[in-house]
Enzyme design. Sequence first.
Site, PDB file in Angstrom:
ATOM      1  N   ASP A  28      -3.198   7.161 -23.063  1.00  0.00           N
ATOM      2  CA  ASP A  28      -4.237   6.527 -23.901  1.00  0.00           C
ATOM      3  C   ASP A  28      -3.601   5.356 -24.633  1.00  0.00           C
ATOM      4  O   ASP A  28      -2.436   5.017 -24.410  1.00  0.00           O
ATOM      5  CB  ASP A  28      -4.874   7.530 -24.869  1.00  0.00           C
ATOM      6  CG  ASP A  28      -6.360   7.211 -25.108  1.00  0.00           C
ATOM      7  OD1 ASP A  28      -6.641   6.104 -25.610  1.00  0.00           O
ATOM      8  OD2 ASP A  28      -7.219   8.037 -24.778  1.00  0.00           O
ATOM      9  N   HIS A  84     -18.936   7.941 -18.488  1.00  0.00           N
ATOM     10  CA  HIS A  84     -20.282   7.888 -19.082  1.00  0.00           C
ATOM     11  C   HIS A  84     -20.366   6.834 -20.189  1.00  0.00           C
ATOM     12  O   HIS A  84     -21.450   6.489 -20.645  1.00  0.00           O
ATOM     13  CB  HIS A  84     -20.730   9.270 -19.569  1.00  0.00           C
ATOM     14  CG  HIS A  84     -20.085   9.736 -20.836  1.00  0.00           C
ATOM     15  ND1 HIS A  84     -20.530  10.819 -21.544  1.00  0.00           N
ATOM     16  CD2 HIS A  84     -19.009   9.285 -21.511  1.00  0.00           C
ATOM     17  CE1 HIS A  84     -19.786  10.999 -22.622  1.00  0.00           C
ATOM     18  NE2 HIS A  84     -18.848  10.084 -22.613  1.00  0.00           N
TER      19      HIS A  84
END
Lengths: 319, 41
Positions: free
Chosen positions: A201, A243
């Site tokens: 990340d 998403h």
Amino acid sequence: MRWVVEKKVALMIPVDSPGIPVSEISQKTGVPETRVLALLRQITSNNIFREVRPRVFAHTTASAVLAMPDFSTTTDLILHFTDEGYKAAGYLPEALDLYGAQFDEVQKPELRTAFNLAFNTDMHYFDYIYTPENIPKYGERFGRSMMGSGREDLINSTLDSYDWSQFKPGDRIIDVGGGVGHVGVGVAKRVKPGVEVIVQDRPSVVEQGRKIHGHIVKLEPHNFFDREPIQGANVYYLRLILHDWPDSICRTILGNIIPAMGKHSRILIMDALWKDDEYWVNGKDDKEILERWTSVKRDMALRTLHMTSKLGIPFISRE
Amino acid sequence: MVGAKERTEEEWHALFASAGLKLINIYAREAWQSVFEAVKV
């Protein structure tokens, strides 16, 4: 709700207290008593706190949960929704008019959403919350809030559907955009010893995650808008990433992983499978659908009771 | 419902295909989140 959670009003009222006067909450929050009273009376209509006698407030089961340390990452999720989420929601109609037609066509630099209008910025949401000045308020809160959304029982039901035991020592599993590593930990528990789980990340998220999960999984800085640096891993998985993005940008994200994939590599996406007709309820008097929704509501009520009893909170009704 | 951009099975197939991947399995179809397994074409 946002005010109640941000000001930690639930922590000002002891769970076993018969109630505290609104004047005390006013003093602790620095907000005039009449304003506090109006806010609390509004929120009691949702069974959060109860006014046991005029101007005296005590907990209900729902409000008591807000005071529990185990629930703290979920309060971060509530703030994420009620702060960034609600502000952006107010601009959805304008955003649809302005940007709706191009939403699935553009790349990230051109992508504009309701968030941009609400926060008066051209930056993408994730770039905005991870600018150095916004990390303490938004970036770190988002990281914690994703732990709040990643309740263990929900993560387990997804992870248990996949055969993680198939991987051998030396195999590598990459959690792309894995936040602070809360799901990576779930994967690490399911693989054989010697299988490496690496969470990727942004640097500030990795730093945050190492303090929480660094003893279980490896966390490395990587932005999935750059080429994937780890070649030939067995699995590259993205949980609740795609998403957040339109198809055009999903292709870019996936396209950055594909060149790193080897002969035995696969991509796993953990995300929603939308079933149009099953979610269509309004306007249809369908016994099966109504029964299913009743069952979902019952399940949610039972989960709440289970959680409160697990946390040692007695059930407190409004009556 | 997870929220944000939810995709049907057909949309997932199309997305993977357009990216150069093939969707080979879907696990946990009834769960809050499903698992979509794809390989390089």
